[in-house]
Design a protein around this motif. Sequence first.
Motif, short mmCIF file in Angstrom:
data_model
loop_
_atom_site.label_atom_id
_atom_site.label_comp_id
_atom_site.label_asym_id
_atom_site.label_seq_id
_atom_site.Cartn_x
_atom_site.Cartn_y
_atom_site.Cartn_z
N ASP A 112 0.82 -1.21 0.00
CA ASP A 112 0.00 0.00 0.00
C ASP A 112 0.86 1.26 0.00
N ALA A 113 1.95 1.26 0.79
CA ALA A 113 2.84 2.42 0.84
C ALA A 113 3.55 2.63 -0.49
N LEU A 114 3.97 1.56 -1.14
CA LEU A 114 4.62 1.67 -2.46
C LEU A 114 3.62 2.20 -3.50
N ASN A 115 2.40 1.67 -3.48
CA ASN A 115 1.37 2.14 -4.42
C ASN A 115 0.98 3.60 -4.16
N GLY A 116 1.02 4.02 -2.90
CA GLY A 116 0.61 5.37 -2.53
C GLY A 116 1.70 6.41 -2.63
N ALA A 117 2.91 5.98 -2.96
CA ALA A 117 4.04 6.92 -3.07
C ALA A 117 3.84 7.81 -4.30
N THR A 118 4.52 8.96 -4.29
CA THR A 118 4.50 9.87 -5.44
C THR A 118 5.90 9.96 -6.02
N PRO A 119 6.16 9.42 -7.20
CA PRO A 119 5.26 8.61 -8.00
C PRO A 119 5.12 7.20 -7.41
N PRO A 120 4.06 6.47 -7.78
CA PRO A 120 3.89 5.10 -7.29
C PRO A 120 5.12 4.26 -7.64
N GLN A 121 5.48 3.37 -6.74
CA GLN A 121 6.65 2.51 -6.91
C GLN A 121 6.23 1.10 -7.31
N PRO A 122 7.13 0.37 -7.97
CA PRO A 122 6.84 -1.03 -8.28
C PRO A 122 6.64 -1.83 -6.99
N THR A 123 5.90 -2.92 -7.08
CA THR A 123 5.63 -3.75 -5.90
C THR A 123 6.23 -5.15 -6.03
N ASP A 124 7.27 -5.26 -6.85
CA ASP A 124 7.95 -6.55 -6.99
C ASP A 124 8.71 -6.86 -5.70
N THR A 125 9.19 -8.07 -5.58
CA THR A 125 9.87 -8.54 -4.37
C THR A 125 11.04 -7.64 -3.99
N THR A 126 11.83 -7.21 -4.96
CA THR A 126 13.00 -6.37 -4.65
C THR A 126 12.57 -5.04 -4.04
N HIS A 127 11.56 -4.42 -4.60
CA HIS A 127 11.09 -3.14 -4.05
C HIS A 127 10.45 -3.31 -2.68
N VAL A 128 9.73 -4.41 -2.48
CA VAL A 128 9.13 -4.67 -1.18
C VAL A 128 10.22 -4.83 -0.13
N ARG A 129 11.27 -5.57 -0.43
CA ARG A 129 12.31 -5.88 0.56
C ARG A 129 13.37 -4.78 0.69
N GLU A 130 13.69 -4.09 -0.39
CA GLU A 130 14.83 -3.17 -0.39
C GLU A 130 14.45 -1.69 -0.38
N SER A 131 13.21 -1.38 -0.07
CA SER A 131 12.80 0.02 0.07
C SER A 131 12.88 0.41 1.55
N LEU A 132 13.01 1.71 1.77
CA LEU A 132 13.11 2.25 3.12
C LEU A 132 11.78 2.93 3.46
N PHE A 133 11.27 2.64 4.66
CA PHE A 133 9.99 3.16 5.12
C PHE A 133 10.16 3.85 6.46
N TYR A 134 9.36 4.89 6.67
CA TYR A 134 9.35 5.62 7.94
C TYR A 134 8.18 5.12 8.78
N CYS A 135 8.44 4.85 10.05
CA CYS A 135 7.39 4.37 10.95
C CYS A 135 6.66 5.57 11.54
N VAL A 136 5.44 5.79 11.07
CA VAL A 136 4.58 6.86 11.58
C VAL A 136 4.04 6.45 12.94
N GLY A 137 3.82 5.16 13.13
CA GLY A 137 3.33 4.61 14.39
C GLY A 137 1.84 4.42 14.40
N GLY A 138 1.25 4.57 15.57
CA GLY A 138 -0.18 4.31 15.73
C GLY A 138 -0.43 2.87 16.07
N PRO A 139 -1.68 2.50 16.28
CA PRO A 139 -2.01 1.15 16.71
C PRO A 139 -1.67 0.07 15.68
N ASN A 140 -1.58 0.45 14.41
CA ASN A 140 -1.26 -0.52 13.36
C ASN A 140 0.19 -0.43 12.90
#
Length: 100
Positions: free
Chosen positions: A48-76
């Motif tokens: 969902d984060a890759l699809n929601g990025a600007t511009p949207p990012q590929p969702t292949d295995t490499t992008h899922v595993r090798e992308s960097l994400f920021y933890c916003v937090g919250g209950p989820n």
Amino acid sequence: MVAISRAVILLGTAALSGIAMADNCKTGLFYCGKGLLNKGNYYTQIVDALNGATPPQPTDTTHVRESLFYCVGGPNGDITFQTFCSGGCKDGGSGKSDHC
């Protein structure tokens, strides 16, 4: 009947213990996708984060595993996409941010 009830209770307890093992990211830290996958059930949030990025990012295995994400937090343990680490995403160690 009693044996069936005990079996249902044991299965329910086992299922809940698996849920309890999942861990949310720590608010304010950066995580590699592969680290989030090891931490808990983050696959859908990563895609969902890759699809929601600007511009949207590929969702292949490499992008899922090798992308960097920021933890916003919250209950989820909400995350936002930061960047794709073309040279590989590196584990920063326990309690520290990961990086490209």
